[in-house]
Structure formats: structure tokens, C-alpha cells
Motif scaffolding. Structure first.
Motif, short mmCIF file in Angstrom:
data_model
loop_
_atom_site.label_atom_id
_atom_site.label_comp_id
_atom_site.label_asym_id
_atom_site.label_seq_id
_atom_site.Cartn_x
_atom_site.Cartn_y
_atom_site.Cartn_z
N GLU A 274 108.94 60.17 41.55
CA GLU A 274 109.85 61.27 41.23
C GLU A 274 110.23 62.05 42.49
OE1 GLU A 274 107.64 63.62 38.45
OE2 GLU A 274 106.77 64.89 40.03
N MET A 275 111.41 62.67 42.44
CA MET A 275 111.84 63.61 43.46
C MET A 275 111.79 65.00 42.83
SD MET A 275 115.24 63.58 45.87
CE MET A 275 116.41 64.09 44.60
N ARG A 276 110.95 65.84 43.38
CA ARG A 276 110.67 67.13 42.78
C ARG A 276 111.45 68.24 43.49
NH1 ARG A 276 104.61 67.80 42.75
NH2 ARG A 276 104.86 65.98 41.38
N VAL A 277 112.26 68.98 42.73
CA VAL A 277 113.02 70.12 43.26
C VAL A 277 112.15 71.35 43.14
CG1 VAL A 277 115.08 71.54 43.03
CG2 VAL A 277 115.22 69.06 42.65
N ARG A 278 111.87 71.99 44.28
CA ARG A 278 110.93 73.11 44.29
C ARG A 278 111.62 74.46 44.32
NH1 ARG A 278 106.87 70.56 48.82
NH2 ARG A 278 108.79 70.58 50.04
N ALA A 279 112.82 74.52 44.89
CA ALA A 279 113.53 75.80 44.97
C ALA A 279 115.01 75.55 45.25
CB ALA A 279 112.94 76.69 46.07
N LEU A 280 115.83 76.49 44.82
CA LEU A 280 117.27 76.43 45.06
C LEU A 280 117.76 77.83 45.38
CD1 LEU A 280 120.04 74.97 44.93
CD2 LEU A 280 120.08 75.48 42.49
N TRP A 281 118.48 77.95 46.51
CA TRP A 281 119.03 79.24 46.91
C TRP A 281 120.56 79.15 46.92
CZ3 TRP A 281 115.02 76.81 49.50
CH2 TRP A 281 113.78 77.47 49.52
N PRO A 282 121.25 79.69 45.93
CA PRO A 282 122.71 79.72 45.98
C PRO A 282 123.19 80.63 47.12
CG PRO A 282 121.91 80.14 43.75
CD PRO A 282 120.74 80.24 44.67
N GLU A 283 124.28 80.27 47.74
CA GLU A 283 124.87 81.15 48.75
C GLU A 283 125.51 82.36 48.08
OE1 GLU A 283 124.98 80.91 52.41
OE2 GLU A 283 123.23 79.90 51.56
N ARG A 284 125.63 83.42 48.83
CA ARG A 284 126.23 84.64 48.30
C ARG A 284 127.65 84.39 47.80
NH1 ARG A 284 125.49 88.50 53.35
NH2 ARG A 284 126.00 86.51 54.31
N TYR B 171 110.99 76.58 58.42
CA TYR B 171 111.21 75.19 58.07
C TYR B 171 112.62 75.07 57.54
CZ TYR B 171 110.56 76.07 53.03
OH TYR B 171 110.68 76.52 51.75
N TYR B 172 113.11 73.85 57.50
CA TYR B 172 114.49 73.63 57.14
C TYR B 172 114.60 73.00 55.77
CZ TYR B 172 115.37 74.68 62.00
OH TYR B 172 115.42 75.31 63.20
N VAL B 173 115.55 73.48 55.00
CA VAL B 173 115.81 72.95 53.68
C VAL B 173 117.13 72.19 53.73
CG1 VAL B 173 114.50 74.74 52.52
CG2 VAL B 173 116.91 75.13 53.02
N PHE B 174 117.51 71.57 52.62
CA PHE B 174 118.69 70.72 52.59
C PHE B 174 119.92 71.52 52.20
CE2 PHE B 174 115.03 68.05 51.91
CZ PHE B 174 115.30 66.94 52.71
N PRO B 175 120.94 71.58 53.08
CA PRO B 175 122.18 72.28 52.74
C PRO B 175 122.97 71.52 51.67
CG PRO B 175 121.93 71.99 55.12
CD PRO B 175 120.94 71.10 54.46
N LEU B 176 123.68 72.25 50.85
CA LEU B 176 124.54 71.68 49.82
C LEU B 176 125.99 72.00 50.16
CD1 LEU B 176 122.50 72.84 46.69
CD2 LEU B 176 122.45 70.59 47.79
N MET B 177 126.83 70.99 50.28
CA MET B 177 128.23 71.17 50.63
C MET B 177 129.14 70.79 49.48
SD MET B 177 130.41 69.86 53.90
CE MET B 177 130.03 71.40 54.75
N GLU B 178 130.18 71.60 49.29
CA GLU B 178 131.20 71.32 48.29
C GLU B 178 132.54 71.76 48.87
OE1 GLU B 178 131.00 72.37 43.78
OE2 GLU B 178 132.14 73.94 44.80
N GLY B 179 133.49 70.84 48.97
CA GLY B 179 134.76 71.19 49.59
C GLY B 179 134.56 71.59 51.03
N ASP B 180 135.13 72.75 51.41
CA ASP B 180 135.01 73.19 52.81
C ASP B 180 133.99 74.31 52.97
OD1 ASP B 180 136.31 75.33 51.67
OD2 ASP B 180 137.85 75.48 53.23
N ARG B 181 133.04 74.38 52.03
CA ARG B 181 132.03 75.43 52.17
C ARG B 181 130.66 74.92 51.75
NH1 ARG B 181 132.81 79.89 47.38
NH2 ARG B 181 133.11 78.47 45.63
N LEU B 182 129.67 75.60 52.29
CA LEU B 182 128.28 75.34 51.93
C LEU B 182 127.92 76.28 50.80
CD1 LEU B 182 127.35 75.02 55.61
CD2 LEU B 182 126.89 73.22 53.97
N VAL B 183 127.44 75.72 49.70
CA VAL B 183 127.27 76.51 48.47
C VAL B 183 125.81 76.83 48.15
CG1 VAL B 183 129.43 75.67 47.48
CG2 VAL B 183 127.29 74.40 47.03
N GLY B 184 124.88 76.26 48.90
CA GLY B 184 123.49 76.56 48.61
C GLY B 184 122.55 75.77 49.49
#
Length: 402
Positions: free
Chosen positions: A353-363, A328-341
Motif C-alpha cells: 500500500e501507499m499510505r497518505v499521511r498528510a495533505l496541505w492545501p495551498e492558500r 524535509y521535503y514533501v511532494f508538490p501537487l500541480m494543476e494547470g499553471d499553479r501548485l495547489v498543495g
């Protein structure tokens, strides 16, 4: 002559600029401003999944935070500035592009007739005229309005009754047009009652359409292989795009370039001759952190996105009983010219409410207090789009992941 080499940093900047992700998100997000954005992107994919917001709404919102879904509905259904058809999937497209869908409609007419017959949708061809007659007499219809007495299947979205299949075929091949959606249900009408007659009867020839597809795709990608040009609109074949590239290169209309990936490897591609002097190579994209749709046009070509950004946003979940791996697909997080999580979240509108279930930071991406605060500010904005008033976190550590 040695091909021009674009560094990975420069390639990212050019690519993000072409996808309207370099500038700080601003603008009214409605009317002419919204139409201009959709023209810049080329099309916006429609999707019914509403985990947080529908894909098309989040795509537009990430570039225009003042955008709200009503603005797209007005542009599409009232102003007739957009039409609906297919690229790689169903999409809304600027109306002035309609003549260039002639080849797609012709090819769909041939392909779908044989494909859908093979998939056991028996009898749909016999429903063409009854469906057209009903629409001519009664006006726009949805699939529930046709096929009275026909067997309804229960095998999924593909298990249509014959009249539903006829509706889809007549739309894809051009006799019908989608005139509106209610909820996410399509309503079909005769094409001549939805579109301007000058658009309907103004079909370019095949060579013109191939040229248009390649030129317009190159404008929106910045650099591309023949396969990437063909996939952008999904009208023409890779062989047709390759032949166009060969001719355009020989005539000096495009140049060969080398695109550097995030891992340092290079890949041959083509670009307009002014790419080496493109000013966006030296302009830093906005540092505004934002949530992207998994179907965002910048990420739709997954292999291309991974080469440029080193970011794979597909999560695989293994379920031991029964033994199966789900994707399944999760929502990418972009900052500047890179994807950060990547973030997994869902709007629970019954609980407001909008419930945040998980967050994966990029390496190698540190999530300090500043970045966490920027994410929380963006989540508050997305919550308003989702129609809820607050953001909650399933785990306390999500507020400070590093």
C-alpha cells in the motif's frame, strides 16, 4: 528602449512549457520518446531515496505516465544514449552533451583534489593507479570491490575509504565512467570502454563551452538571470554567465525582459528575442493534477519557483527533545499553471500500500469533490509506479480536506 514585461501568468506558462509540464502527460515513456524528453529537460537528477519512487523515476513519470524504471535502465546501460555525471548533483545526461562536460571534469579535477585532501581522505591519490589497473584487468567494479584491507569509516556517506574516494575522483575527472547501477550502487569502468572514442576526444574550448552552457540553459528556462544560467548546468561561474549575457545583449542575440512575480514585483532577466511572440504565453497548461518530485527540474531552483508560483514546499518540523528543527521535503501537487498543495506519503511495499499521511492545501485553493477525485486518480497511477496495489489514508478527513 523599455524592456519587455512578462506577466506572472505568461511567465508561468512559458516556464512550464520549457519544463515539459504544459502538455497533457502522454507518450510511450521509453526508447526514443524517453530520450527526447530527457534532451528537452537537459538532464534528470538521480536520487536514491525511494519513499514513493526514486526522484528520476517520478520526474519522468509525471510527464510520461506509461514510463517505468526499466526504460531508463535500457536507455542508459544498453543503448548508451545517456551518461552519468554531475550538474548540481548526480544526473543522467544525453550522450551528445558529453564533450561539453570537459570543462566540468577539468575544474572538478582541481577542486576535488584540494577539497577532499582537506577533508582527511588521506591516501586516495596513491590509489589512482591501483584502481585503474584493477579495472583494466578485471572489468567494471563498485566501491566494495576495491580497497581490500583499507579502513572503512562509519561517519556517513562522506567517510569513504581511500580507494572509494579514488573511484569517485577518477569518475568526476574523466578517467572512469559509470557504466551501470545495480540497486543504486555505481559500477565504474574505463571511460574508453564505455563511451565512443569520438565523444571522448572531441572537447570544445572554454569559450565554446560557456556559450553552449548559456544557450542551452536559456532554451530550457525561457528567461533567466546570469546566475540562473550558471546554476542550470553548474559548470560555469556567474561571472562567466554575466559576461556572456553582456556580449550577447550587445550583439542583439538576447533581450532584456522584466518578469512579474506572483506578488506583483518585477525582476530583470534576459531572454531570446522571440519571447514577446512566444505562443505558449496564451496557451493554458493541462488541468491534469499530478504529483511532482521535490527534485523536479521545474522546482529545483527553489527561490525561482517561489517567485513565480508563491509556493514554498519545505516543511519544518520542531522536535522539542532534543531541541532541534528538522527539514524535509514533501511532494508538490500541480494543476494547470499553479501548485495547489503538498502531500506527504510513503509506499509500504511489505503491506502492498501507499499510505497518505498528510495533505496541505495551498492558500486560497478550494479542495472540492472534483479536485479530491482528481488527486485520488493520480495517486492510483503513482501507486502503480511505486509497485503497490492500493492507496490508504491515515486520516479519514484526507479524503475531503475542505
Amino acid at each position: 528602449m523599455t524592456p519587455y514585461t512578462l506577466s506572472n501568468s505568461a511567465a508561468r506558462r512559458v516556464f512550464l512549457d520549457r519544463h515539459a509540464l504544459s502538455d497533457t502527460p502522454s507518450g510511450s515513456g521509453k526508447g526514443a520518446d524517453l530520450h527526447s524528453l530527457i534532451e528537452r529537460l537537459g538532464f534528470v537528477q538521480l536520487d536514491s531515496i525511494n519513499t514513493v519512487a526514486r526522484a528520476h523515476d517520478l520526474i519522468l513519470f509525471s510527464r510520461r505516465p506509461r514510463y517505468r524504471p526499466k526504460a531508463l535502465k535500457l536507455l542508459y546501460e544498453r543503448d548508451r544514449a545517456l551518461f552519468e555525471h554531475w550538474t548540481h548533483d548526480a544526473a543522467v545526461i544525453p550522450m551528445r552533451f558529453y564533450p561539453y562536460w570537459h570543462l566540468r571534469r577539468e575544474r572538478d579535477a582541481e577542486l576535488l583534489k584540494s577539497r577532499w585532501s582537506a577533508w582527511r581522505r588521506e591516501g586516495f591519490e596513491a590509489q589512482f593507479q591501483p584502481v585503474l589497473d584493477k579495472i583494466a584487468e578485471c572489468g567494471p567494479v563498485c566501491s566494495a570491490d576495491v580497497g581490500e584491507g583499507e579502513k572503512r569509516g562509519s561517519g556517513g556517506w562522506w567517510d569513504w575509504h581511500p580507494s572509494k574516494t579514488a573511484l569517485e575522483y577518477l569518475w568526476r575527472s574523466g578517467a572512469l565512467a559509470v557504466c551501470k547501477r545495480e540497486g543504486f550502487r555505481k559500477y565504474y569502468d574505463l571511460t574508453e570502454r564505455v563511451l565512443d572514442r569520438t565523444q571522448i576526444g572531441n572537447a570544445p574550448d572554454v569559450a565554446e563551452i560557456i556559450d553552449w552552457c548559456c544557450r542551452e540553459a536559456m532554451d530550457r528556462l525561457g528567461f533567466a538571470t546570469p546566475g540562473e544560467l550558471a546554476r542550470f548546468w553548474d559548470h560555469i561561474t556567474p561571472a562567466e554567465a554575466k559576461a556572456w549575457c553582456g556580449e550577447a545583449l550587445a550583439e542583439g542575440r538576447i533581450i532584456e525582459v522584466q518578469i512579474t512575480g506572483v506578488d506583483g514585483s518585477v525582476r530583470a532577466a534576459y531572454a531570446w528575442p522571440d519571447l514577446p511572440d512566444c505562443p505558449t504565453q496564451a496557451i493554458d497548461p493541462t488541468r491534469r493534477l499530478r504529483v511532482l518530485s521535490p527534485f523536479d527540474p521545474a522546482l529545483r531552483d527553489r527561490k525561482r519557483a517561489e517567485r513565480l508560483f508563491g509556493f514554498a514546499y519545505r516543511i519544518e518540523i520542531f522536535v522539542p527533545e532534543p531541541k532541534r528543527t528538522y527539514g524535509y521535503y514533501v511532494f508538490p501537487l500541480m494543476e494547470g499553471d499553479r501548485l495547489v498543495g503538498r502531500i506527504d506519503m510513503k509506499a509500504h511495499r511489505d503491506a502492498d500500500e501507499m499510505r497518505v499521511r498528510a495533505l496541505w492545501p495551498e492558500r486560497k485553493v478550494r479542495w472540492g469533490k472534483g479536485r479530491v477525485a482528481a488527486l485520488e486518480a493520480e495517486l492510483e497511477r503513482v501507486a502503480r509506479l511505486a509497485g503497490v496495489s492500493r492507496v490508504t489514508f491515515d486520516h479519514a478527513w484526507l479524503r475531503d480536506p475542505i
